[in-house]
Design a protein around this motif. Structure first.
Motif, mmCIF file in Angstrom:
data_model
loop_
_atom_site.group_PDB
_atom_site.id
_atom_site.type_symbol
_atom_site.label_atom_id
_atom_site.label_comp_id
_atom_site.label_asym_id
_atom_site.label_seq_id
_atom_site.Cartn_x
_atom_site.Cartn_y
_atom_site.Cartn_z
ATOM 1 N N ILE A 1 11.857 6.290 3.489
ATOM 2 C CA ILE A 1 11.001 5.928 4.620
ATOM 3 C C ILE A 1 11.581 4.658 5.238
ATOM 4 O O ILE A 1 11.720 3.641 4.564
ATOM 5 C CB ILE A 1 9.544 5.697 4.157
ATOM 6 C CG1 ILE A 1 9.009 6.961 3.497
ATOM 7 C CG2 ILE A 1 8.675 5.257 5.330
ATOM 8 C CD1 ILE A 1 7.752 6.773 2.714
ATOM 9 N N ASP A 2 11.941 4.754 6.517
ATOM 10 C CA ASP A 2 12.505 3.624 7.249
ATOM 11 C C ASP A 2 11.537 3.239 8.356
ATOM 12 O O ASP A 2 10.903 4.104 8.945
ATOM 13 C CB ASP A 2 13.829 4.018 7.926
ATOM 14 C CG ASP A 2 14.833 4.588 6.963
ATOM 15 O OD1 ASP A 2 15.344 3.828 6.135
ATOM 16 O OD2 ASP A 2 15.105 5.809 7.038
ATOM 17 N N TRP A 3 11.451 1.948 8.653
ATOM 18 C CA TRP A 3 10.661 1.523 9.806
ATOM 19 C C TRP A 3 11.216 0.223 10.369
ATOM 20 O O TRP A 3 11.900 -0.523 9.696
ATOM 21 C CB TRP A 3 9.181 1.403 9.475
ATOM 22 C CG TRP A 3 8.801 0.317 8.525
ATOM 23 C CD1 TRP A 3 8.411 -0.953 8.835
ATOM 24 C CD2 TRP A 3 8.741 0.402 7.102
ATOM 25 N NE1 TRP A 3 8.118 -1.661 7.694
ATOM 26 C CE2 TRP A 3 8.316 -0.852 6.622
ATOM 27 C CE3 TRP A 3 9.004 1.414 6.190
ATOM 28 C CZ2 TRP A 3 8.147 -1.112 5.265
ATOM 29 C CZ3 TRP A 3 8.846 1.145 4.850
ATOM 30 C CH2 TRP A 3 8.412 -0.094 4.398
ATOM 31 N N THR A 4 10.887 0.031 11.625
ATOM 32 C CA THR A 4 11.247 -1.194 12.330
ATOM 33 C C THR A 4 9.988 -1.738 12.977
ATOM 34 O O THR A 4 9.299 -1.022 13.697
ATOM 35 C CB THR A 4 12.305 -0.917 13.417
ATOM 36 O OG1 THR A 4 13.464 -0.381 12.789
ATOM 37 C CG2 THR A 4 12.671 -2.176 14.161
ATOM 38 N N ARG A 5 9.707 -2.986 12.683
ATOM 39 C CA ARG A 5 8.586 -3.707 13.295
ATOM 40 C C ARG A 5 9.112 -5.062 13.724
ATOM 41 O O ARG A 5 10.227 -5.454 13.367
ATOM 42 C CB ARG A 5 7.461 -3.902 12.282
ATOM 43 C CG ARG A 5 6.790 -2.627 11.850
ATOM 44 C CD ARG A 5 5.676 -2.938 10.890
ATOM 45 N NE ARG A 5 4.933 -1.721 10.628
ATOM 46 C CZ ARG A 5 3.945 -1.640 9.789
ATOM 47 N NH1 ARG A 5 3.551 -2.707 9.127
ATOM 48 N NH2 ARG A 5 3.314 -0.521 9.599
ATOM 49 N N ASP A 6 8.297 -5.811 14.423
ATOM 50 C CA ASP A 6 8.697 -7.166 14.787
ATOM 51 C C ASP A 6 8.888 -8.049 13.556
ATOM 52 O O ASP A 6 9.567 -9.069 13.615
ATOM 53 C CB ASP A 6 7.677 -7.804 15.737
ATOM 54 C CG ASP A 6 7.743 -7.202 17.136
ATOM 55 O OD1 ASP A 6 8.782 -6.601 17.490
ATOM 56 O OD2 ASP A 6 6.765 -7.342 17.883
ATOM 57 N N THR A 7 8.313 -7.633 12.425
ATOM 58 C CA THR A 7 8.487 -8.365 11.173
ATOM 59 C C THR A 7 9.781 -7.982 10.460
ATOM 60 O O THR A 7 10.088 -8.555 9.417
ATOM 61 C CB THR A 7 7.289 -8.117 10.231
ATOM 62 O OG1 THR A 7 7.079 -6.707 10.115
ATOM 63 C CG2 THR A 7 6.040 -8.802 10.732
ATOM 64 N N GLY A 8 10.530 -7.025 11.009
ATOM 65 C CA GLY A 8 11.837 -6.676 10.458
ATOM 66 C C GLY A 8 12.006 -5.202 10.179
ATOM 67 O O GLY A 8 11.064 -4.427 10.225
ATOM 68 N N ARG A 9 13.250 -4.845 9.895
ATOM 69 C CA ARG A 9 13.584 -3.482 9.474
ATOM 70 C C ARG A 9 13.400 -3.412 7.976
ATOM 71 O O ARG A 9 13.721 -4.357 7.261
ATOM 72 C CB ARG A 9 15.045 -3.173 9.804
ATOM 73 C CG ARG A 9 15.302 -3.253 11.266
ATOM 74 C CD ARG A 9 16.099 -2.164 11.867
ATOM 75 N NE ARG A 9 16.098 -0.901 11.190
ATOM 76 C CZ ARG A 9 17.090 -0.045 11.285
ATOM 77 N NH1 ARG A 9 18.153 -0.325 11.988
ATOM 78 N NH2 ARG A 9 17.034 1.114 10.688
ATOM 79 N N GLU A 10 12.931 -2.277 7.510
ATOM 80 C CA GLU A 10 12.739 -2.081 6.077
ATOM 81 C C GLU A 10 12.964 -0.621 5.734
ATOM 82 O O GLU A 10 12.799 0.258 6.581
ATOM 83 C CB GLU A 10 11.325 -2.485 5.645
ATOM 84 C CG GLU A 10 11.014 -3.942 5.896
ATOM 85 C CD GLU A 10 9.674 -4.368 5.333
ATOM 86 O OE1 GLU A 10 9.349 -4.002 4.186
ATOM 87 O OE2 GLU A 10 8.956 -5.088 6.039
ATOM 88 N N THR A 11 13.314 -0.394 4.488
ATOM 89 C CA THR A 11 13.454 0.961 3.966
ATOM 90 C C THR A 11 12.843 0.999 2.580
ATOM 91 O O THR A 11 13.020 0.070 1.787
ATOM 92 C CB THR A 11 14.934 1.376 3.883
ATOM 93 O OG1 THR A 11 15.476 1.439 5.196
ATOM 94 C CG2 THR A 11 15.102 2.732 3.225
ATOM 95 N N GLY B 1 0.822 -1.209 0.000
ATOM 96 C CA GLY B 1 0.000 0.000 0.000
ATOM 97 C C GLY B 1 0.856 1.259 0.000
ATOM 98 O O GLY B 1 0.563 2.217 -0.730
ATOM 99 N N LEU B 2 1.909 1.258 0.800
ATOM 100 C CA LEU B 2 2.822 2.403 0.849
ATOM 101 C C LEU B 2 3.517 2.584 -0.495
ATOM 102 O O LEU B 2 3.635 3.716 -0.995
ATOM 103 C CB LEU B 2 3.842 2.228 1.968
ATOM 104 C CG LEU B 2 4.894 3.327 2.110
ATOM 105 C CD1 LEU B 2 4.250 4.692 2.335
ATOM 106 C CD2 LEU B 2 5.854 2.992 3.252
ATOM 107 N N GLN B 3 3.964 1.493 -1.109
ATOM 108 C CA GLN B 3 4.608 1.588 -2.424
ATOM 109 C C GLN B 3 3.650 2.182 -3.456
ATOM 110 O O GLN B 3 4.048 3.048 -4.248
ATOM 111 C CB GLN B 3 5.065 0.208 -2.901
ATOM 112 C CG GLN B 3 6.277 -0.318 -2.182
ATOM 113 C CD GLN B 3 6.578 -1.750 -2.588
ATOM 114 O OE1 GLN B 3 5.796 -2.654 -2.323
ATOM 115 N NE2 GLN B 3 7.704 -1.946 -3.230
ATOM 116 N N ASN B 4 2.410 1.735 -3.444
ATOM 117 C CA ASN B 4 1.429 2.264 -4.393
ATOM 118 C C ASN B 4 1.149 3.739 -4.153
ATOM 119 O O ASN B 4 1.014 4.520 -5.099
ATOM 120 C CB ASN B 4 0.140 1.444 -4.340
ATOM 121 C CG ASN B 4 0.329 0.049 -4.897
ATOM 122 O OD1 ASN B 4 1.176 -0.184 -5.752
ATOM 123 N ND2 ASN B 4 -0.453 -0.894 -4.394
#
Length: 177
Positions: free
Chosen positions: A82-92, A25-28
């Motif tokens: 846009i960077d984020w960290t969740r329990d599902t992992g770090r992503e950018t 959704g964010l990518q779109n």
């Protein structure tokens, strides 16, 4: 050898799928906001229920820094990050002002030619090209970390146990930290 999967919050398949849906959704949204740009989603491919902890965060940072250096070296203008960290992992997610095919080639070079790159998944998309794959560039599929067969084939057949894959990832982490 150190086991980097001893700590962390176990994630279910639903957690991972919800995160994937949120990322898509964010990518779109970014593709609409920046219709002429290329979107790169950078994340780790981690088997098993532990997707994030201090070791995996460190691994992400090391690999991401190396990937970003490749972009800087090639003078790729970054419009948004846009960077984020969740329990599902770090992503950018990066929004770049460069041709999608060129960035996919750079992503594949990073994934295939660096040891931590093997653990990363760099998705590349643009409004014109959609999601690009290795097939778009007529390149071979990704190879398994353990046996060098096609990675998807090993994943589908569960040829290697989660603990075997985690042991290999732990070894990569220890060798390159």
């Amino acid at each position: 050898m150190e086991n980097i999967f001893k700590e962390g919050s176990a994630q279910s398949l639903i957690d991972v799928m919800n995160n994937r849906d949120w990322r898509n959704g964010l990518q779109n949204e970014l593709a609409k906001r920046y219709p002429t740009a290329t979107i790169l989603a950078i994340k780790l491919n981690i088997p098993g229920p532990i997707k994030n902890n201090q070791y995996l965060a460190d691994l992400f940072q090391q690999g991401y820094r190396k990937f970003r250096q490749g972009l800087v070296k090639r003078i790729v203008p970054i419009i948004d990050e846009i960077d984020w960290t969740r329990d599902t992992g770090r992503e950018t997610i990066l929004v770049a002002n460069a041709p999608a095919l060129d960035l996919k080639k750079l992503a594949i070079e990073f994934e295939d030619k660096t040891n931590f790159g093997r653990l990363f998944d760099v998705d590349v998309m643009s409004a014109d090209e959609g999601h690009l794959s290795r097939a778009n560039l007529k390149l071979a599929v990704r190879r398994c970390l353990i046996c060098s067969r096609p990675a998807k084939e090993c994943a589908r057949s569960r040829r290697h146990s989660v603990s075997e894959l985690q042991k290999k990832i732990s070894a990569i982490y220890v060798a390159y930290r």
